[in-house]
Motif scaffolding. Structure first.
Motif, short mmCIF file in Angstrom:
data_model
loop_
_atom_site.label_atom_id
_atom_site.label_comp_id
_atom_site.label_asym_id
_atom_site.label_seq_id
_atom_site.Cartn_x
_atom_site.Cartn_y
_atom_site.Cartn_z
N VAL A 150 37.40 31.84 -0.55
CA VAL A 150 37.66 31.41 0.80
C VAL A 150 39.09 30.60 1.10
CG1 VAL A 150 36.81 29.70 2.37
CG2 VAL A 150 35.28 31.09 1.11
N GLU A 151 39.37 29.89 0.04
CA GLU A 151 40.59 28.96 0.14
C GLU A 151 41.83 30.11 0.10
OE1 GLU A 151 43.22 25.60 -2.11
OE2 GLU A 151 41.56 26.17 -2.87
N ALA A 152 41.92 31.16 -0.77
CA ALA A 152 42.97 32.12 -0.91
C ALA A 152 43.29 32.68 0.23
CB ALA A 152 42.78 33.04 -2.22
N ALA A 153 41.93 32.85 1.00
CA ALA A 153 42.28 33.61 2.47
C ALA A 153 43.07 32.83 3.77
CB ALA A 153 40.99 34.22 2.86
N LEU A 154 43.14 31.64 3.38
CA LEU A 154 43.64 30.62 4.19
C LEU A 154 45.26 30.74 4.08
CD1 LEU A 154 41.71 27.60 3.90
CD2 LEU A 154 41.55 29.02 5.60
N THR A 155 45.79 30.70 5.33
CA THR A 155 47.41 30.43 5.32
C THR A 155 47.75 29.09 4.77
OG1 THR A 155 47.65 29.60 7.63
CG2 THR A 155 47.63 31.92 7.31
#
Length: 177
Positions: A150-155
């Motif tokens: 989930v965090e990796a998908a954030l800019t």
């Protein structure tokens, strides 16, 4: 004297009692009227659900690991930092004897061990063993892996906003403690 808002508020107005009679409700304060009328948005509603899930996760994790809630709490403390039975008792709000019993159960399962205190040989330090760490982390890793995705998908900009919100939300919730 009641304000017009309070008089028209369902929280302060009459309620229908048995037989359809109107029974007056006791006057409520401004905080109750505000909360009764408050409609949280989707962000705060989702945060409330997250806090509730977090509250329910600990007992579920303890059951899966075959531990009591307090044994799990002690193991979590020990994974962060070795501690003596009296320190654990303070953190948990239990007697030293109760904390010693919890430690005894964790030691008998191989999840913790007693060692001489590193700086005070009169004291004992309790540390989590590799078995204890693996027991706990084995149950937590699927959640950690999903959260990492989930965090990796954030800019970077999104991550900054989320971090600021969570930090401020943690501070707001922490005021209850």
């Amino acid at each position: 004297m009641t304000s017009p808002e309070a008089a028209s508020s369902p929280a302060a107005g009459p309620s229908s009692g048995p037989g359809g009679h109107q029974a007056p409700r006791p006057e409520v304060g401004p905080q109750t009227r505000w909360v009764d009328a408050w409609q949280p948005g989707p962000v705060l509603d989702t945060l409330r659900r997250l806090l509730d899930s977090g509250r329910r996760a600990t007992p579920a994790l303890a059951r899966r690991a075959g531990l009591t809630h307090t044994e799990l709490a002690v193991l979590e403390h020990l994974m962060e930092d070795p501690a003596g039975p009296s320190e654990l008792a303070q953190r948990l709000g239990v007697t030293t004897a109760a904390a010693s019993g919890i430690v005894d159960r964790l030691v008998s399962r191989g999840h913790a061990q007693r060692q001489p205190h590193p700086t005070d040989r009169r004291r004992t330090a309790v540390v989590a063993t590799p078995s204890g760490r693996e027991e706990l982390m084995g149950h937590l890793m699927p959640m950690f892996a999903e959260l990492a995705q989930v965090e990796a998908a954030l800019t970077d900009a999104e991550r900054e906003v989320v971090l600021r919100f969570l930090t401020d939300a943690d501070r707001a919730v922490g005021r209850l403690l």
